[in-house]
Design an enzyme around this catalytic site. Sequence first.
Site, PDB file in Angstrom:
ATOM      1  N   HIS A 132      92.389  -2.277  34.048  1.00  0.00           N
ATOM      2  CA  HIS A 132      92.825  -1.239  34.991  1.00  0.00           C
ATOM      3  C   HIS A 132      91.938  -1.254  36.254  1.00  0.00           C
ATOM      4  O   HIS A 132      92.441  -1.350  37.383  1.00  0.00           O
ATOM      5  CB  HIS A 132      92.746   0.123  34.282  1.00  0.00           C
ATOM      6  CG  HIS A 132      93.180   1.280  35.111  1.00  0.00           C
ATOM      7  ND1 HIS A 132      94.423   1.852  35.000  1.00  0.00           N
ATOM      8  CD2 HIS A 132      92.535   1.998  36.064  1.00  0.00           C
ATOM      9  CE1 HIS A 132      94.525   2.868  35.854  1.00  0.00           C
ATOM     10  NE2 HIS A 132      93.397   2.977  36.506  1.00  0.00           N
ATOM     11  N   GLU A 133      90.646  -1.180  36.053  1.00  0.00           N
ATOM     12  CA  GLU A 133      89.737  -1.115  37.212  1.00  0.00           C
ATOM     13  C   GLU A 133      89.754  -2.428  37.998  1.00  0.00           C
ATOM     14  O   GLU A 133      89.639  -2.421  39.225  1.00  0.00           O
ATOM     15  CB  GLU A 133      88.309  -0.754  36.779  1.00  0.00           C
ATOM     16  CG  GLU A 133      88.166   0.572  36.008  1.00  0.00           C
ATOM     17  CD  GLU A 133      88.745   1.799  36.714  1.00  0.00           C
ATOM     18  OE1 GLU A 133      88.832   1.792  37.959  1.00  0.00           O
ATOM     19  OE2 GLU A 133      89.141   2.753  36.011  1.00  0.00           O
TER      20      GLU A 133
ATOM     21  N   HIS B 256      92.481  -2.280  40.458  1.00  0.00           N
ATOM     22  CA  HIS B 256      92.059  -1.550  41.665  1.00  0.00           C
ATOM     23  C   HIS B 256      91.202  -2.458  42.552  1.00  0.00           C
ATOM     24  O   HIS B 256      91.362  -2.500  43.771  1.00  0.00           O
ATOM     25  CB  HIS B 256      91.206  -0.329  41.281  1.00  0.00           C
ATOM     26  CG  HIS B 256      91.984   0.868  40.822  1.00  0.00           C
ATOM     27  ND1 HIS B 256      93.002   1.425  41.550  1.00  0.00           N
ATOM     28  CD2 HIS B 256      91.868   1.645  39.698  1.00  0.00           C
ATOM     29  CE1 HIS B 256      93.488   2.492  40.910  1.00  0.00           C
ATOM     30  NE2 HIS B 256      92.823   2.640  39.779  1.00  0.00           N
TER      31      HIS B 256
ATOM     32  N   GLU C 213      97.132   3.169  42.376  1.00  0.00           N
ATOM     33  CA  GLU C 213      97.295   3.283  40.926  1.00  0.00           C
ATOM     34  C   GLU C 213      98.330   2.278  40.415  1.00  0.00           C
ATOM     35  O   GLU C 213      98.237   1.801  39.279  1.00  0.00           O
ATOM     36  CB  GLU C 213      97.704   4.723  40.581  1.00  0.00           C
ATOM     37  CG  GLU C 213      97.510   5.113  39.139  1.00  0.00           C
ATOM     38  CD  GLU C 213      96.044   5.144  38.687  1.00  0.00           C
ATOM     39  OE1 GLU C 213      95.140   5.125  39.548  1.00  0.00           O
ATOM     40  OE2 GLU C 213      95.827   5.174  37.464  1.00  0.00           O
TER      41      GLU C 213
END
Lengths: 493, 493
Positions: B262-263, B266, B292
């Site tokens: 997830h990170e 980003h 997101e």
Amino acid sequence: MNSALRTLKSIGREMEILEGTEALLHWDKSTFLPKKAAEQRSEQVAYISGLLHAKRTDPQFQKAVQQLRRRPKGLSFVEKRLVEEYTKKMNKWTKIPLSHVEEFSKVAALSFKAWERAREKNDFTMFAPYLEKIVQLKKKEAVYINPKGHPYEVLMDEFEEGMTIVKVEAVFAKLKPELMGILSKIKNSKRYKAQQPRTGNFPVETQKLITQDISRMILGENDCFCCVESVHPFTTTICPDDVRITTAYQEDPLFSFLSTAHECGHALYELGFGDQLRGTVLFDSPSFGLHESQSRFWENQVMKSREFWQYYYPFYRKHFPALSAVSADDFYFSLNQVRPSLIRIECDEVTYCLHIIIRYELERALLEGKIAVKELPQLWAAKYQVYLGVEPKNAVEGVLQDVHWSEGSFGYFPSYAIGTMYAATIFSKVQKHMPGVRGGDFGPIIQWLRKNIHQHGALYPAEEVVRKSCGKGLTADDFLAYLKKKYYGLYGV
Amino acid sequence: MNSALRTLKSIGREMEILEGTEALLHWDKSTFLPKKAAEQRSEQVAYISGLLHAKRTDPQFQKAVQQLRRRPKGLSFVEKRLVEEYTKKMNKWTKIPLSHVEEFSKVAALSFKAWERAREKNDFTMFAPYLEKIVQLKKKEAVYINPKGHPYEVLMDEFEEGMTIVKVEAVFAKLKPELMGILSKIKNSKRYKAQQPRTGNFPVETQKLITQDISRMILGENDCFCCVESVHPFTTTICPDDVRITTAYQEDPLFSFLSTAHECGHALYELGFGDQLRGTVLFDSPSFGLHESQSRFWENQVMKSREFWQYYYPFYRKHFPALSAVSADDFYFSLNQVRPSLIRIECDEVTYCLHIIIRYELERALLEGKIAVKELPQLWAAKYQVYLGVEPKNAVEGVLQDVHWSEGSFGYFPSYAIGTMYAATIFSKVQKHMPGVRGGDFGPIIQWLRKNIHQHGALYPAEEVVRKSCGKGLTADDFLAYLKKKYYGLYGV
């Protein structure tokens, strides 16, 4: 509170925040900053430095300091000292024109990079033109600050406030022949001729466990402290309750062990300034030398002592199977082996100050215009040959080894020797507590340091702090006596 | 370059440096800051924020923006967009009085602490009075920005520029019943009734090795990136070439696995903004939702896909002996198990948006004055019961679980759902590259994202970026189709 005092404290507080922010940017640069962002980080640092400079030269602040200096009535002792300290600092801050500060900052950044590249290529000539420029700018800076002063003394004052060339010369004049004499005696001993370098496998994971243990011993379980890795170990303070050290791991486990002890000594000092000094410029050490005395005290007088290893060796050996056949006595000896080396930060207690004196002699001559930058490698090698009996094969293990000159930190090196002297003088007062160390009790030593050294912060000049607690100022006597007792014993001479 | 443009760019650059410095102070607060220094750090942050606010409301800057807006002749497309973007932002910055910013900042700091203590004690009433104050201040802020607007829409605009309540309502009105329907169908399946939670021992050291591997897969060997641990994983940018993620390790290795993916999503986005946008406010994402979408895309569409695990499972299983008897199919199923839970950040793809809709409904009603803070725990529990069929036993697993409200981030939650929709729409365009993932080839997917999403930065509004590349704006259709295909297949319904 009168309004000038309010201004002084509030702008002083802003400076503290900006200094802390700058310190964090630097800490991060040496620890986690991704490689490609180095230049962007320099811009961030330059911007915050600029804001700090603006505060330091803020006319409102200057006016407040001058007013308070003229009418100190009603000020407490700490406040009076605060005004004195700001007066001294402001004097320097305002005398150097911003254009010079900016030029120097740019040249220093380039010079640092040139030094790094020169180290990579092992080629002093790549760094020499930058160093020449740096020397010129520092000479100019000394003239801005005090056109009548000796340039080296003026620059040294930045690190060692109030210290004079005369005093340093007197100490070094005694140290140099004495250290060479001690070294020669040791080199002629049987034990010296038979000594062997340490070998064996010391896993980094275990070294990490040991460094955690050291910080716990010196600092206790501490909510104001953190330790991460960096290439060169250092200590930094981001704010009064945020003091950080870094450490590095090498094959020889004593590198991380001793450098962590060293940095923890700095950290213990930073964490010990009196609460009444918080938020002011006095919440600091009065000199780099006194700061260094605190780190070298733990590194040498405590962590290289027989008492400490009587306590610690069983635990240490248990963690390193490589030591299973090494006796406590042999380990203690190997830890304290004297071995003239080319690298300052890896050398022993006996030769350390000779490394410093070489740098002092060269940088002073540079500032006085008596030698040229291009002569440095040759002069460096010659001095190492005479003082230590070793000779660098190249620039990396010679004149390029320290970062200081690349950043223009001339006059810094004497502080290392001064700190070494102070540490020995302090030790002469606290060695009565060393038997306790055999049982792992560092409490009385820490208490003594807190009460006599740390709590004062920058309330008094460094030498006065030492004089108050030890009955004497800067002297080589305690150090030389300490060395002779310890090393003549070790080498049976 | 005309002088107004020069002013705009140079003050914009100062803002960028101050924002980066503030980001570093925050990053450090969540990673290495010693516990006792938390309050001093807040003061440092407040000081830098104050400097940033001063730049944002600098009359020189405002004048430059206004001049350029009136006379855009000669400006490039990027420069015109820059002026538009600053005009919008300046409008907000200057409409909120400094006194309000300062009051809010103090209240938010206290509120955050109260939230932490309330969590420790599992007692919502300790937090409620602070939350009431925060709600009042945010309502006031919305009035400052746009007295005629709907307060929730005005606040949401901070995160999702240009998004309207009408649009969000339309999407949620479709999502809510559909998701509840999908969930109900899954819950009635045989496979659901037989499913078991993951168990086994997954050493943190091995998890760390895996997370390094994930960042290498998504970001490559990257000189602009670093990853350390923190309690709650997050991504932050200190400067264009310094993008950092954090991760955390739990017993279940999929927590660190998925949160790192997830990170990294980003981070890949932050590192992909076009070079021509550097040093400007356009070197950013146009909305939290689009940001997101990039993290959720990697976490869900890629790293929870069958193709990915066909590639990765042999390696993964080799590192975790606990999986030696678990087949690739069983692991893939366990990773994607649907299991209505109480905690948003630990839930599955099917239920995720129901968690978001609950928060959206409650915070919107709060801002509209339709419900009171004290009713929150009960309403929260009731909604969880109806939408998900689970009920919190206490406040920590209920209304106290998210940090957002304690800091006044009302209107943020919809961005999570919007991002989830965008991710599915983007996936509908790139799923043709998924077969390559079976062989470990992420290249074509990364190239597509770079070209179609990342490089644009904030040059266009979020929905326009999606529309340009996918042919449609915000819609729940792709997401619902994706869910049905994947999860009906998994559960055989």
